[in-house]
Design a protein around this motif. Structure first.
Motif, short mmCIF file in Angstrom:
data_model
loop_
_atom_site.label_atom_id
_atom_site.label_comp_id
_atom_site.label_asym_id
_atom_site.label_seq_id
_atom_site.Cartn_x
_atom_site.Cartn_y
_atom_site.Cartn_z
N GLY A 90 11.48 33.80 58.05
CA GLY A 90 11.74 34.47 56.78
C GLY A 90 10.66 34.35 55.75
O GLY A 90 10.75 34.95 54.67
N GLN A 91 9.62 33.58 56.04
CA GLN A 91 8.51 33.41 55.09
C GLN A 91 7.43 34.46 55.34
O GLN A 91 7.11 34.76 56.49
CB GLN A 91 7.90 32.02 55.22
CG GLN A 91 8.87 30.90 54.88
CD GLN A 91 9.38 31.00 53.45
OE1 GLN A 91 8.58 31.14 52.51
NE2 GLN A 91 10.69 30.92 53.28
N PRO A 92 6.85 35.03 54.30
CA PRO A 92 5.81 36.04 54.49
C PRO A 92 4.52 35.41 55.02
O PRO A 92 4.11 34.34 54.59
CB PRO A 92 5.61 36.62 53.10
CG PRO A 92 6.07 35.55 52.17
CD PRO A 92 7.17 34.83 52.87
N VAL A 93 3.90 36.09 55.94
CA VAL A 93 2.60 35.69 56.49
C VAL A 93 1.53 36.58 55.86
O VAL A 93 1.69 37.80 55.82
CB VAL A 93 2.58 35.85 58.02
CG1 VAL A 93 1.18 35.57 58.58
CG2 VAL A 93 3.60 34.93 58.67
N PRO A 94 0.45 36.00 55.35
CA PRO A 94 -0.62 36.83 54.76
C PRO A 94 -1.51 37.43 55.84
O PRO A 94 -1.83 36.78 56.84
CB PRO A 94 -1.39 35.84 53.90
CG PRO A 94 -1.20 34.52 54.57
CD PRO A 94 0.18 34.55 55.18
N PHE A 95 -1.92 38.67 55.63
CA PHE A 95 -2.87 39.35 56.50
C PHE A 95 -4.01 39.87 55.64
O PHE A 95 -3.77 40.51 54.60
CB PHE A 95 -2.19 40.49 57.26
CG PHE A 95 -1.07 40.05 58.13
CD1 PHE A 95 -1.30 39.55 59.40
CD2 PHE A 95 0.26 40.12 57.68
CE1 PHE A 95 -0.25 39.11 60.20
CE2 PHE A 95 1.31 39.70 58.47
CZ PHE A 95 1.05 39.19 59.74
N VAL A 96 -5.24 39.61 56.08
CA VAL A 96 -6.41 39.98 55.28
C VAL A 96 -7.38 40.77 56.15
O VAL A 96 -7.92 40.24 57.13
CB VAL A 96 -7.12 38.75 54.69
CG1 VAL A 96 -8.24 39.19 53.75
CG2 VAL A 96 -6.13 37.84 53.98
N ASN A 97 -7.60 42.03 55.80
CA ASN A 97 -8.61 42.85 56.46
C ASN A 97 -9.91 42.79 55.68
O ASN A 97 -9.90 42.82 54.45
CB ASN A 97 -8.16 44.31 56.52
CG ASN A 97 -6.90 44.49 57.34
OD1 ASN A 97 -6.75 43.92 58.41
ND2 ASN A 97 -5.98 45.32 56.83
N LEU A 98 -11.02 42.70 56.39
CA LEU A 98 -12.33 42.75 55.75
C LEU A 98 -12.95 44.11 56.01
O LEU A 98 -13.01 44.57 57.15
CB LEU A 98 -13.24 41.65 56.27
CG LEU A 98 -14.62 41.58 55.57
CD1 LEU A 98 -15.05 40.14 55.37
CD2 LEU A 98 -15.69 42.32 56.37
N ILE A 99 -13.40 44.76 54.94
CA ILE A 99 -14.06 46.05 55.02
C ILE A 99 -15.46 45.90 54.47
O ILE A 99 -15.64 45.57 53.29
CB ILE A 99 -13.31 47.14 54.22
CG1 ILE A 99 -11.86 47.26 54.71
CG2 ILE A 99 -14.03 48.48 54.32
CD1 ILE A 99 -10.85 46.65 53.78
N ALA A 100 -16.48 46.09 55.31
CA ALA A 100 -17.88 46.04 54.90
C ALA A 100 -18.46 47.44 55.00
O ALA A 100 -18.42 48.05 56.07
CB ALA A 100 -18.67 45.07 55.77
N THR A 101 -19.01 47.96 53.89
CA THR A 101 -19.44 49.35 53.82
C THR A 101 -20.89 49.45 53.38
O THR A 101 -21.30 48.77 52.44
CB THR A 101 -18.56 50.13 52.82
OG1 THR A 101 -17.19 49.97 53.18
CG2 THR A 101 -18.91 51.61 52.84
N ARG A 102 -21.65 50.27 54.07
CA ARG A 102 -23.03 50.57 53.66
C ARG A 102 -23.13 52.07 53.46
O ARG A 102 -23.13 52.86 54.42
CB ARG A 102 -24.02 50.10 54.72
CG ARG A 102 -25.49 50.28 54.28
CD ARG A 102 -25.97 49.09 53.47
NE ARG A 102 -27.08 49.49 52.60
CZ ARG A 102 -28.36 49.46 52.93
NH1 ARG A 102 -28.71 49.01 54.12
NH2 ARG A 102 -29.29 49.84 52.08
N ASP A 103 -23.20 52.51 52.22
CA ASP A 103 -23.30 53.91 51.85
C ASP A 103 -24.69 54.21 51.30
O ASP A 103 -25.37 53.30 50.82
CB ASP A 103 -22.26 54.27 50.78
CG ASP A 103 -20.85 54.37 51.33
OD1 ASP A 103 -20.70 54.52 52.57
OD2 ASP A 103 -19.90 54.30 50.53
N PRO A 104 -25.10 55.47 51.34
CA PRO A 104 -26.37 55.82 50.71
C PRO A 104 -26.36 55.45 49.23
O PRO A 104 -25.32 55.54 48.56
CB PRO A 104 -26.44 57.35 50.88
CG PRO A 104 -25.53 57.64 52.03
CD PRO A 104 -24.45 56.62 51.96
N PRO A 105 -27.49 55.02 48.69
CA PRO A 105 -27.54 54.65 47.27
C PRO A 105 -27.23 55.85 46.39
O PRO A 105 -27.58 56.98 46.70
CB PRO A 105 -28.97 54.16 47.08
CG PRO A 105 -29.74 54.77 48.20
CD PRO A 105 -28.80 54.86 49.35
#
Length: 390
Positions: free
Chosen positions: A94-109
């Motif tokens: 019954g306890q919430p479990v944390p989930f963490v996604n990592l998003i690494a982005t390289r866009d044109p300047p």
């Protein structure tokens, strides 16, 4: 009418197909392998991931920090985001479990928010709760390391390309292509795989991105729309994988990756190949005749039928259900160590792991039109002979 619908569907795919350009043999030869960074005990990229990392545990947090440190220290031009969610699981009482996604982005300047279409390279970083002590090397520590290597390898070439475009005044909207690394949490089921006990991070991210809107004049309505191709790596690192082409609409991209694989094999750059010079030199029978190449992507020639769609449940499904184009790179049949305690670093086939890293890097380089922006004139160490060449 059916012909018109088919034609419209083809025309819808045409811009993506035309946007893809090959890299030269010299570039393929010059792309660095991961080398010592993939050592299972001391490698800077792979070794820190080879530990139990069940979502919500200290192991998970340590591996996430490893990713964050890598991008901040080695690739500071990449924008980092952490997408957080939580959910109860069948084992969390019954306890919430944390989930963490990592998003690494390289866009044109100087690209405006919402105006960049991206290649998304994806793997999950969590490991399975059972059996106790499960590492998950193919599932999916090695794929995560492959993506880190690919990001590092193309980074300077991206900088050079975008600087050249700016100098020439050619950085218009049609050239706004970026690359994104998604390291997803919570792929594994805690008990038995169901629609609710699996894909925790992927489901949360796809839902959030579907309802996050870019500014009104943007080329792409949502972050989800900005994904031109979602390339998911999973269960990679065992010897002799065979990868089906699952989706008709991305078979063209599968064929491009298969073409790169064939070229790498022809250039004797695939270390797992029976025709790699090191393998030939070690043959006891001293038979130097070329042997048949056991292709990873062995379905490039199929055109009609045999596309299995989403029969393998994985992190792509929440994105696929929302219309994202998916290239699913997963072996069928699964490797024999799948969900077994033997899925650890010692049971990786390191030649195969390095070959996948090289192949994914080359595919990324072609997608991002990076030919001419890699430094291939400097001396590199030849893996076969130990000598240097220009």
């Amino acid at each position: 009418m059916e012909l018109l619908v088919a034609l419209l569907g083809f025309l819808g795919l045409l811009p993506l197909v035309l946007a893809y350009s090959s890299v030269s043999d010299a570039t393929l030869k010059g792309l660095p392998g991961p080398g010592a960074d993939f050592d299972i005990h001391t490698g800077a990229l792979l070794a820190p991931i080879l530990r139990p990392r069940v979502s919500g545990t200290e192991g998970s947090r340590a591996v996430l920090q490893h990713f964050v440190d890598f991008f901040k220290q080695e690739l500071p031009d990449w924008r980092l985001e952490l997408q957080n969610s939580s959910s109860t699981t069948p084992t969390s009482k019954g306890q919430p479990v944390p989930f963490v996604n990592l998003i690494a982005t390289r866009d044109p300047p100087n690209a405006r928010v919402g105006d960049v279409g991206r290649l998304a390279l994806v793997a999950h970083y969590d490991s399975k709760l059972e059996p106790a002590g499960f590492i998950g090397a193919i599932d999916s520590a090695a794929p995560c390391a492959m993506l880190m290597h690919a990001a590092r390898t193309v980074d300077q070439a991206l900088t050079k390309k975008w600087a050249a475009m700016a100098a020439e005044g050619t950085d218009d909207l049609e050239d706004k292509k970026g690359v994104q690394i998604l390291l997803l949490d919570g792929e594994e089921a805690f008990n038995v795989w169901t629609d609710t006990d699996s894909l925790y991070g992927a489901r949360a991210l796809a839902e959030e991105w579907e309802t996050t809107f870019n500014p009104a004049p943007s080329a792409y309505k949502t972050p989800l729309d900005s994904i031109d191709l979602f390339v998911l790596l999973d269960l990679l690192g065992s010897r002799g994988p065979t990868i089906p082409s699952f989706y008709t609409t991305t078979h063209w991209a599968y064929k491009h990756m298969a073409q790169i694989e064939q070229r790498l094999r022809d250039l004797a750059l695939f270390k797992s190949s029976p025709n790699h010079p090191l393998k030939v030199a070690k043959r006891e029978d001293k038979n130097k005749d070329k042997r048949k190449e056991p292709l990873f992507l062995n379905e490039a020639t199929k055109e009609n039928g045999g596309f299995y769609g989403g029969y393998i449940a994985d992190d792509h499904l929440p994105f696929l259900a929302r219309g994202v184009e998916v290239l699913h790179i997963i072996p069928s049949p699964f490797p024999h160590v799948w969900h077994d305690i033997m899925d650890d670093g010692e049971h990786l086939d390191m030649d195969t792991v390095e070959d996948w890293a090289r192949l994914v890097t080359a595919f990324t380089a072609e997608w991002m039109d990076l030919e001419g922006f890699f430094d291939v004139r400097t001396k590199r160490e030849v893996e076969v002979t130990g000598k240097s060449e220009l």
